[in-house]
Design an enzyme around this catalytic site. Structure first.
Site, PDB file in Angstrom:
ATOM      1  CB  SER A  98       3.423   3.936  -4.246  1.00  0.00           C
ATOM      2  OG  SER A  98       2.688   3.091  -3.380  1.00  0.00           O
ATOM      3  CG  ASP A 157       7.878  -3.359  -3.313  1.00  0.00           C
ATOM      4  OD1 ASP A 157       6.682  -3.618  -3.053  1.00  0.00           O
ATOM      5  OD2 ASP A 157       8.271  -2.210  -3.605  1.00  0.00           O
ATOM      6  CG  HIS A 193       4.459  -1.018  -4.218  1.00  0.00           C
ATOM      7  ND1 HIS A 193       5.572  -0.810  -3.432  1.00  0.00           N
ATOM      8  CD2 HIS A 193       3.665   0.065  -4.049  1.00  0.00           C
ATOM      9  CE1 HIS A 193       5.466   0.365  -2.828  1.00  0.00           C
ATOM     10  NE2 HIS A 193       4.318   0.911  -3.178  1.00  0.00           N
TER      11      HIS A 193
END
Length: 348
Positions: free
Chosen positions: A32, A323, A326
């Protein structure tokens, strides 16, 4: 990302463009931290193709990037004189004409360990390699064999992976890896998987490769939240695991470069860079280091990070994390700059 950082980045791009040779493409593998939207096309709950993700992206558009804006590979691509976005390979809006200048095979939630990708049903690393093989075939049909091989051989490769193996797999006891391996043994297991992967893409033509080491994974807000009884600080156990993995990764890089002719595999050191930002936030215009901007910033990511939360911050550039897991676009830019100045420096 705030206006001052945009100006700094544009200046940085101009300086690099004056000195950079012609790098035809940026090719990305990983999780991610670098997934530009592939998870939108697979059957997983781990997605971010909705607001407020992407609110600082071009047009305020959510793309599947786990961020308020762009990721490090996007900034690297632009700095090398290529498009400002690296498209996701599975995104139907893009064609092989776009992918000839940059392509991302990464999948949020994946890892070096195939069992990690099973946790949230995302694309395993071996499948990313299969997509790369398919990409080479498509590129040959589009550009001809000689040009396709030039693009593959002269492209720079960005690899960022490994965090999920520890935080979504080993330490959560989901797959039983905690029972199978000590931390040191699991590091060795992951390094063996990294070697298999690197050899695979080498034999497919990859030569200029930047492998991002693990960051201070014990300092992400989610781990700080679970560490509340100890004061909410960074989880040193996890950071120690990351440091140990990074040492072994650098040893692997040395071995492969000594045995694979023409390989220019380099280590991108983000661990110290991230810790420096966390320890010296005011130097970067940052005010918050221990929680994310989205929602309460303590445990939300993916679908738990949505527009309904009244707590989402107004200015993500004042945060290290977007968040609970990340980085913000601002920190992604800083990490891109570090990569350009270290592992990619000799290619520029």
């Amino acid at each position: 990302m705030g206006i001052p950082v945009i100006f700094l980045f544009l200046y940085y791009v101009a300086c690099l463009a004056a000195a950079s040779p012609n790098i035809p493409a940026v090719i990305v593998f990983g999780d991610s931290t670098v997934d530009t939207g592939n998870n939108n096309q697979v059957g997983t709950i781990l997605r971010s193709n909705f607001r407020p993700y992407g609110r600082d992206f071009f047009g305020g558009r959510p793309t599947g990037r786990f961020c308020n804006g762009r990721l490090a590979p996007d900034f690297i691509s632009q700095a090398l004189g290529l498009p400002p976005l690296v498209p996701a390979y599975l995104d139907p809006e893009y064609s092989i004409e776009d992918f000839a200048k940059g392509v991302c095979f990464a999948s949020a939630g994946t890892g070096l360990d195939n069992a990690t990708s099973d946790v949230l049903s995302v694309i395993p690393l071996w499948k990313e390699v299969e997509y790369f093989k398919e990409y080479r075939r498509r590129l040959q049909r589009y550009a001809g064999k000689a040009e396709a091989m030039r693009i593959v051989g002269e492209a720079v490769y960005i690899i960022s992976i490994g965090t999920n193996d520890f935080l979504e797999n080993y330490y959560l006891l989901v797959t039983g890896r905690f029972l199978q391996f000590t931390v040191e043994e699991y590091q060795d297991f992951l390094i063996d998987r990294a070697e298999e992967f690197l050899r695979a893409i080498y034999w497919l033509g990859a030569r200029k490769i930047s492998f991002t080491g693990l960051g201070a994974i014990g300092c992400v807000p989610l781990e700080r939240t679970t560490n509340a009884l100890a004061g909410g600080g960074c989880v040193e156990q996890y950071n120690k695991a990351a440091r140990g993995f990074n040492v072994k990764l650098q040893e692997l890089i040395g071995r492969l470069c000594a045995t694979l002719p023409g390989l220019r595999l380099r280590y991108a050191p983000v661990y110290d860079g991230l810790l420096h930002i966390i320890a010296n936030p005011s130097s970067y215009g940052i005010e918050n280091v221990d929680r994310g901007c989205c929602a309460t910033g303590r445990f939300e990511m993916g679908y738990l990070c949505d527009e309904l939360s009244p707590f989402t911050c107004p200015d993500a550039s004042k945060y290290v994390f977007w968040d609970s897991f990340h980085p913000t676009e601002k920190v992604n830019w800083l990490m891109a700059k570090t990569t350009l100045e270290t592992s990619l420096a000799e290619f520029i």
